[in-house]
Design an enzyme around this catalytic site. Structure first.
Site, short mmCIF file in Angstrom:
data_model
loop_
_atom_site.label_atom_id
_atom_site.label_comp_id
_atom_site.label_asym_id
_atom_site.label_seq_id
_atom_site.Cartn_x
_atom_site.Cartn_y
_atom_site.Cartn_z
N HIS A 11 26.48 14.12 24.10
CA HIS A 11 25.03 13.89 24.22
C HIS A 11 24.59 13.83 25.69
O HIS A 11 23.70 14.61 26.10
CB HIS A 11 24.63 12.62 23.47
CG HIS A 11 23.27 12.10 23.83
ND1 HIS A 11 22.12 12.81 23.57
CD2 HIS A 11 22.88 10.95 24.46
CE1 HIS A 11 21.07 12.11 24.01
NE2 HIS A 11 21.52 10.99 24.55
N HIS A 19 23.83 8.12 31.87
CA HIS A 19 22.65 7.29 31.63
C HIS A 19 22.84 6.19 30.59
O HIS A 19 22.08 5.23 30.57
CB HIS A 19 21.43 8.17 31.28
CG HIS A 19 21.43 8.71 29.89
ND1 HIS A 19 21.96 9.94 29.55
CD2 HIS A 19 20.93 8.20 28.72
CE1 HIS A 19 21.80 10.15 28.26
NE2 HIS A 19 21.18 9.13 27.73
N GLU A 67 24.73 0.32 29.66
CA GLU A 67 24.37 -0.42 28.45
C GLU A 67 25.50 -0.44 27.41
O GLU A 67 25.76 -1.47 26.80
CB GLU A 67 23.12 0.22 27.82
CG GLU A 67 22.65 -0.50 26.57
CD GLU A 67 21.57 0.29 25.86
OE1 GLU A 67 20.88 -0.31 25.04
OE2 GLU A 67 21.44 1.50 26.11
N ASP A 68 26.17 0.69 27.25
CA ASP A 68 27.08 0.84 26.10
C ASP A 68 28.56 0.81 26.45
O ASP A 68 29.40 0.94 25.56
CB ASP A 68 26.77 2.17 25.37
CG ASP A 68 25.38 2.18 24.77
OD1 ASP A 68 24.86 1.08 24.50
OD2 ASP A 68 24.82 3.27 24.58
N ASP A 106 16.59 13.21 27.52
CA ASP A 106 17.31 12.41 26.52
C ASP A 106 16.61 12.51 25.17
O ASP A 106 17.23 12.74 24.13
CB ASP A 106 17.35 10.95 27.01
CG ASP A 106 18.04 10.02 26.01
OD1 ASP A 106 19.11 10.40 25.49
OD2 ASP A 106 17.51 8.92 25.77
N ASP A 125 -6.71 33.25 17.19
CA ASP A 125 -6.01 33.56 18.43
C ASP A 125 -4.60 32.98 18.44
O ASP A 125 -4.24 32.16 19.26
CB ASP A 125 -6.80 33.13 19.67
CG ASP A 125 -7.25 31.68 19.59
OD1 ASP A 125 -7.21 31.13 18.49
OD2 ASP A 125 -7.64 31.12 20.62
#
Length: 727
Positions: free
Chosen positions: A68, A92, A96-97, A159, A279
């Site tokens: 990802h 990124h 956090e993870d 993201d 259009d």
């Protein structure tokens, strides 16, 4: 947090030919071909650090999680972003993870990368009342991070784009929620930053996830357009290319098909069926210079007739996000309208990539009209407004107003261009110029014509805001402003103004009532005041004083109740409206929030006046010679002695009845004479009119009685005026 982070670092850069480097990393390096070799090697290093950090983590689709962030980095590489942004995109989610720390990132890749990664870290550790508030607060933090470095939003948008491309693995409920959020927030942000390629894909993916059946139907209709229609478009393309070549105009001619989302949006906005949205097809002509753009426009209009009122010049007046192009709609064969866009190569780059286009070409991106500087000014404005907003949800509501792309482009008296949302009013324009201008606005001149603040504006108009120092925001302003900045500023100002003025005036009124009973607020026992406040459920004395000023409590009754201890003493007679100056409440002109001036007699400084206490309205000031005063004498307890202070500021409403010769130009002469004496005209209306004479009512603004006399004297001298009197 475990000490595993150091083990994640690579002592050496992986070799480009190393078979352990996956194909998706090689694809990223290929997309980043514009970077030098040593920087592309840093991408492999970032992948190795990220892969080690995310080891064992998988996406809902079952793929390794690292695929990802690598895909996010590839989206940004396709946009030509710098190495720091690409590394931050790969990493990124690590803070956090994973066990990887911000300090570790800063040591390995530099402080800028660590700052970017920190800026896009989600707020999972915070707790909110509901999901809506969490999304709003997350969005607020994202904007604050953007204000420090715009690349944060580029990573966030990339993201979201990859998440939308792989949305199929989510549950139906999650798909709907994410798609709605994408259409409401992320796609409009991409558009606001000029990133049309990303915006268009986000909209199409969001539409497909939210309304799969509608998307499929429209997509099928686009593919199966009638053969005649498609043949006519081939013919148009050939004719345009031939005529441009004859004029020796170097160009690129690109045919394009509108996306299902843009067609669906148009169908909904204009209440049309698919067959009525004609259009669907269009062309883009990309040339070398601005002069060539207008040359190509002439060629196109000579080839096919343009549709009236469908030409837009975004080169002379760029959109707020820096977008520049000429738009015209041609009347093609078989009656089909065909949209044509004409722009230069640089404009085309900015139109597709927006602020990202200038990252690699900084020499062209630092001017006051560049996409980057426009984005910075927009975000700075949002950050300013979020400081004055009460809640995250209110802030998000205001931001959504600014995000949606329907805009009007307006000129200041100096020729500067401001963009505002569609249906913006003169008051929105005033707040766009400056908050102080909005707070003190009283009217506007739209293309030289005096207009009220609620006037809706159209593109190309020249607006001049008329201000008065004594003017303050009114609650009814919130009913007609449309921009988030104006709404936030008005709410903020209303909270501050009314209460302070009301407390001050209420204090003076209660003091006067207590003086009539030969006492004062200072001499009333504190216990007695506290008992009264408790009995009537006032949290503090200021709330009682404000209520008195607003007419919800009579000062004489409050005074009697507070002065019961002194009831043996005979109270003095109620104040007479022509009492001595020291007995009067003196008006300075700054108390507009709680003192109003009666429309029946329109008092101005210098007039003999009286005040009448009215429930809900507070103190209403009348002239002593007002026809309604006789009726007010029946309620002496509501009569308040007022007078003008030595120094009175502000503009005051007055009305004149003027009789003029009914001939062309008479009204203009009177209006010019009033303007020459520095008086503003609020409104003009005919009272009576025949073949020879017209009777007009002019509502004007003056500073005092002497100013009014100057106006009357000036107008009376005009040859077309037969009579003038104050109403």
């Amino acid at each position: 947090m475990t000490p595993a982070a150091p083990a994640i670092r690579l002592p050496a850069v992986a070799d480009a030919d190393d078979p352990s480097v996956p194909d998706y990393v090689r694809e990223l390096e290929q997309a980043a071909h514009y970077l030098p070799a040593d920087q592309r090697a840093l991408l492999r290093r970032a992948w190795a650090v990220g892969a080690a950090a995310h080891a064992g983590q998988t996406r809902k689709s079952g793929e390794p999680y690292i695929t990802h962030p690598i895909a996010v980095a590839k989206v940004l590489a396709d946009q030509g972003l710098d190495i720091e942004t690409l590394i931050a995109a790969i990493l990124h989610d690590t803070i956090e993870d994973t066990p990887l720390t911000r300090e570790c990132l800063a040591g390995e890749f530099g402080e800028t990368v660590a700052e970017l990664v920190d800026g896009v870290t989600k707020l999972d550790k915070l707790h909110f009342r509901d999901r809506q508030e969490a999304a709003a607060e997350s969005f607020r933090k994202m904007l604050l991070a953007m204000s420090r470095d715009l690349r944060v939003i580029l990573i966030k948008l990339a993201d979201r784009l990859h998440n939308m491309r792989t949305l199929g693995a989510q549950s139906a409920e999650a798909r709907e929620r994410i798609a709605l959020e994408t259409l409401e927030i992320h796609a409009p942000i991409a558009q606001r930053l000029g990133m049309n390629l990303i915006k268009a894909e986000l909209q199409d993916l969001g539409f497909r996830a939210l309304h799969p059946w509608r998307h499929a139907v429209i997509e099928k209709r686009i593919r199966t357009q009638p053969v005649v229609r498609r043949e006519s478009l081939v013919q148009i393309e050939a004719n345009l290319a031939q005529r441009l070549a004859k004029e020796k105009l170097p160009h690129r001619l690109i045919s394009r098909v509108k996306s299902p989302w843009s067609i669906y949006s148009k169908m909904r906005a204009e209440h049309k069926s698919f067959t009525q949205v004609m259009d669907v097809f269009g062309f883009r002509i990309v040339v070398r210079s601005v002069a060539d753009c207008y040359h190509a426009l002439g060629v196109v209009h000579a080839t096919y007739k343009p549709l009236d009122a469908r030409f837009r010049d975004f080169i002379a007046i760029p959109k707020a996000n820096g977008y520049q192009s000429l738009h015209t709609v041609l009347f093609g064969p078989y009656g089909s309208p065909v949209e044509v866009q004409i722009r230069t190569e640089e404009m085309d780059l900015i139109a597709e990539r927006g602020i990202a286009a200038h990252w690699s070409y900084k020499d062209g991106g630092e001017g006051p009209n560049s996409a980057q500087s426009r984005a910075h000014s927009w975000i700075t404005g949002l950050v300013e407004s979020q400081h004055a907003t009460g809640s995250s949800l209110e802030f998000l509501e205001n931001v959504k107003v600014d995000l949606f792309p329907d805009e009007v482009y307006l000129f200041t008296p100096q020729g500067d261009i401001l963009s505002l949302p569609r249906n913006a009013t003169a008051l929105d324009f005033a707040y766009a110029v400056h908050t102080d201008v909005g707070n003190t606005a009283v009217a506007a001149r739209v293309d030289g014509k005096l207009s009220p603040l609620r006037t809706k504006l159209a593109s190309g108009q020249r607006i001049e805001v008329i201000t008065a120092k004594s003017s303050t925001p009114k609650p009814q302003w919130l009913e007609f402003v449309v921009s988030g900045k104006a709404r936030t500023a008005i709410r903020q100002q209303l909270k501050q103004i009314g209460h302070e003025d009301a407390v001050q005036l209420g204090h003076r009124m209660l003091d006067r009532a207590l003086e009539a009973l030969e006492t004062s607020l200072d001499r009333v026992a504190a216990e007695r005041v506290d008992a009264y406040l408790a009995e009537h459920r006032y949290p503090r004395l200021e709330a009682l004083l404000a209520d008195i000023a607003l007419g919800n409590r009579m000062p004489s009754q409050v005074a009697l109740s507070l002065a019961r201890a002194a009831k043996g003493k005979a109270p003095r007679r109620a104040a007479d409206p022509v009492a001595l100056p020291e007995d009067k409440i003196l008006i300075t002109g700054a108390e507009r929030g709680v003192i109003s001036f009666a429309n029946c007699c329109l008092p101005v400084p210098g007039d003999e006046i009286m005040g009448y206490h009215t429930a809900g309205k507070g103190l209403v000031v009348h002239r002593l010679d007002c026809s309604n005063v006789a009726e007010y004498r029946k309620s002496p307890d509501r009569w308040v002695a007022v007078g003008w202070d030595r120094e009175v500021s502000g503009d005051f409403a007055a009305a004149l009845k003027i009789e003029v010769d009914n001939r062309p130009g008479a009204l203009a002469q009177v209006a010019a004479a009033i303007a020459e004496v520095d008086s503003n005209i609020d409104r003009v209306e005919y009272i009576d009119r025949d073949a020879n004479m017209a009777v007009l009512r002019f509502a004007i603004e003056v500073s005092d009685r002497r100013h009014l006399a100057d106006v009357i004297r000036k107008v009376r001298r005009l040859g077309v005026v037969m009579g003038i009197q104050r109403i």
